[in-house]
Scaffold this active site. Structure first.
Site, PDB file in Angstrom:
ATOM      1  CG  PHE A   1      -1.896   1.204   1.111  1.00 12.21           C
ATOM      2  CD1 PHE A   1      -2.986   1.163   0.258  1.00 12.21           C
ATOM      3  CD2 PHE A   1      -1.671   2.364   1.839  1.00 12.21           C
ATOM      4  CE1 PHE A   1      -3.844   2.248   0.140  1.00 12.21           C
ATOM      5  CE2 PHE A   1      -2.531   3.450   1.731  1.00 12.21           C
ATOM      6  CZ  PHE A   1      -3.615   3.397   0.879  1.00 12.21           C
TER       7      PHE A   1
ATOM      8  CG  ASP B   1       5.557   3.666   1.777  1.00 11.21           C
ATOM      9  OD1 ASP B   1       5.564   4.350   2.823  1.00 11.21           O
ATOM     10  OD2 ASP B   1       4.565   3.561   1.029  1.00 11.21           O
TER      11      ASP B   1
ATOM     12  CE  LYS C   1      -1.115   5.949   7.366  1.00 16.70           C
ATOM     13  NZ  LYS C   1      -0.743   5.084   6.245  1.00 16.70           N
TER      14      LYS C   1
HETATM   15  C1  PLP Z   1      -0.966   5.352   4.771  1.00 16.35           C
HETATM   16  C2  PLP Z   1       0.133   4.962   3.867  1.00 16.35           C
HETATM   17  C3  PLP Z   1       0.412   5.665   2.695  1.00 16.35           C
HETATM   18  C4  PLP Z   1      -0.467   6.794   2.210  1.00 16.35           C
HETATM   19  O1  PLP Z   1      -0.457   7.876   3.087  1.00 16.35           O
HETATM   20  P1  PLP Z   1      -1.580   9.016   2.932  1.00 16.35           P
HETATM   21  O2  PLP Z   1      -1.116  10.071   3.901  1.00 16.35           O
HETATM   22  O3  PLP Z   1      -2.883   8.407   3.283  1.00 16.35           O
HETATM   23  O4  PLP Z   1      -1.551   9.484   1.523  1.00 16.35           O
HETATM   24  C5  PLP Z   1       1.495   5.291   1.943  1.00 16.35           C
HETATM   25  N1  PLP Z   1       2.280   4.261   2.317  1.00 16.35           N
HETATM   26  C6  PLP Z   1       2.062   3.558   3.443  1.00 16.35           C
HETATM   27  C7  PLP Z   1       2.979   2.457   3.813  1.00 16.35           C
HETATM   28  C8  PLP Z   1       0.967   3.873   4.251  1.00 16.35           C
HETATM   29  O5  PLP Z   1       0.730   3.152   5.354  1.00 16.35           O
END
Ligand code: PLP
Length: 409
Positions: free
Chosen positions: A145, A228, A257
């Site tokens: 994700f 990520d 986040k």
């Molecule tokens: C939540 C998340 C995203 C996306 O972040 P947003 O602030 O919602 O755009 C990208 N990568 C990972 C691993 C995430 O958990």
């Protein structure tokens, strides 16, 4: 005609139905106030928050460090664009680059995780372009994700129905297998984009061999390792960055986040040689790294360091993880318990949402990942006693569910 006042939960839900695009499946609660690990709803009920704004509120709700940084900066300078230099942005960049790359790297700021992923993709492509390798794909993984914007969505490879044409240039490999990745790198792929622990995909831990293997493969084939860590960084797993557990240093690191302790800010970090692939005009953001966001992130990161919160989160995570593992042994509908630090998933044999709903009714907020996984992401400031209470709720809900399954009700 719908009118807001006096507010009730039903009236808010009705207003949401009428005036908000139907993109979310929300739980039927309206939250109006928070303090530490506790949230209060419109009806005055109290909840233990083990969602923490999806791993964003790492210091809990309305932590004095966050509130004071926001208040002070709001009274000084909120925003003035990247046409000029501002103090908090440079200071935050320096601190993050020291933490991630021992000072030899550079930062780019934006507002969200998806946007940070987009920045990382653009940087990796520009870097490859400058070395004569334009047009080659980036390796991603099943169950990944990376966010909802088109590039991040293409990298995610799910939730894509109806959104074609997506940007090209992404290939998907099984998470945890090095062979298929090597084949793609042999074929010319320019980078590997991976979460050290897949969050939204169901809390899957990459493990040391896989991550170190990816690092070695990237070195061997001249590709970039993009981590990520939007969900796993800022102490969530017991280290400031999850890769520190495994020593797989990234070339590009993606944060968001938890970085702002609940205030929206995202960041792309890269080691210097990679970062210098960008020239003026290649990328930008009106609000990115603005004084307000940068000041609060700076305060959050300094507090993490001063209080040694990542390490303490790791210790408290042991309590949560061992408690959940104990339940795993007792309830046959638990398939597996996975996680690290304060990031845990309980995979069930069926849908997790009904159980998350039961927990809500009992005053505990947990989220659902990949349909069958109950996900626990308390703030790093969670108290041991709050973990014990949360485990008691989960145990009670599981016990009731187990009785119902065995034909009791
Ligand atoms: C939540 C998340 C995203 C996306 O972040 P947003 O602030 O919602 O755009 C990208 N990568 C990972 C691993 C995430 O958990």
């Amino acid at each position: 005609m719908w009118s807001p006042e006096p507010w009730t939960t039903d009236r808010v839900m009705e207003g949401d139905f009428l005036y908000l695009m139907p993109t979310y499946t929300r739980f039927p609660r309206v939250f109006v106030r928070g303090r530490g690990t506790v949230l209060f709803d419109l009806e005055g009920r109290e909840y233990l928050d083990f969602v923490a704004g999806i791993a964003a509120n790492i210091l809990g709700h309305c932590h004095p460090v966050v509130v004071e940084a926001l208040r002070r900066q709001a009274e000084t300078l909120i925003h003035c664009s990247n046409l000029y230099y501002t103090l908090p942005q440079v200071e935050l960049a320096g601190l993050l680059v020291r933490l991630a790359f021992g000072g030899r790297g550079k930062a780019f700021f934006c507002q969200s995780g998806a946007e940070a992923v987009e920045g990382a993709i653009k940087l990796a492509r520009k870097y490859a372009y400058r070395r004569g390798r334009a047009g080659q794909p980036i390796v991603c993984f099943k169950n990944a994700f990376h966010g909802r914007t088109l590039g991040a969505l293409a990298a995610t490879g799910r939730y894509t129905e109806g959104f074609d044409p997506l940007p090209a240039g992404f290939v998907s490999c099984p998470f945890g297998e090095l062979g298929p990745v090597e084949a793609e790198l042999q074929g010319g792929a320019i980078a590997v984009l991976v979460e050290p622990i897949q969050g939204e995909g169901g809390v899957w831990v990459a493990g040391p061999e896989f991550l170190r293997g990816l690092r070695e493969l990237c070195d061997r084939y001249g590709a970039l390792l993009i981590l990520d860590e939007v969900q796993t960084a800022m102490g969530r797993t017991g280290r400031m960055f999850a890769w520190e557990h495994w020593g797989a240093v990234p070339d590009i690191l993606v944060l968001a986040k938890g970085l702002g302790g609940g205030f929206p800010i995202g960041c792309v970090l890269a080691r210097s040689e990679v970062a210098e692939a960008f020239s003026p005009g290649d990328h930008g953001s009106t609000f990115g790294g603005n004084p307000l966001g940068a000041a609060v992130a700076l305060a959050v990161v300094r507090f993490l360091l001063k209080e040694d919160l990542p390490r303490r989160a790791g210790e408290k995570g042991e309590l949560l993880g061992s408690g959940l593992r104990e339940l795993e042994a007792r309830f046959p509908f638990i398939r597996e318990v996975r996680g690290r630090g304060l990031m845990w998933g309980v995979e069930l044999t069926g849908p997790a949402r009904p159980l998350a709903f039961e927990c809500l009714e009992e005053g505990l907020l947990v989220s659902v990942a990949a349909e069958r996984v109950l996900r626990f992401l308390p703030p790093l400031t969670v108290e041991g006693e709050e973990i014990t209470r949360a485990l008691e709720v989960v145990e009670r809900v599981f016990r009731r569910f187990s009785e119902k399954m065995s034909g009791g009700g």
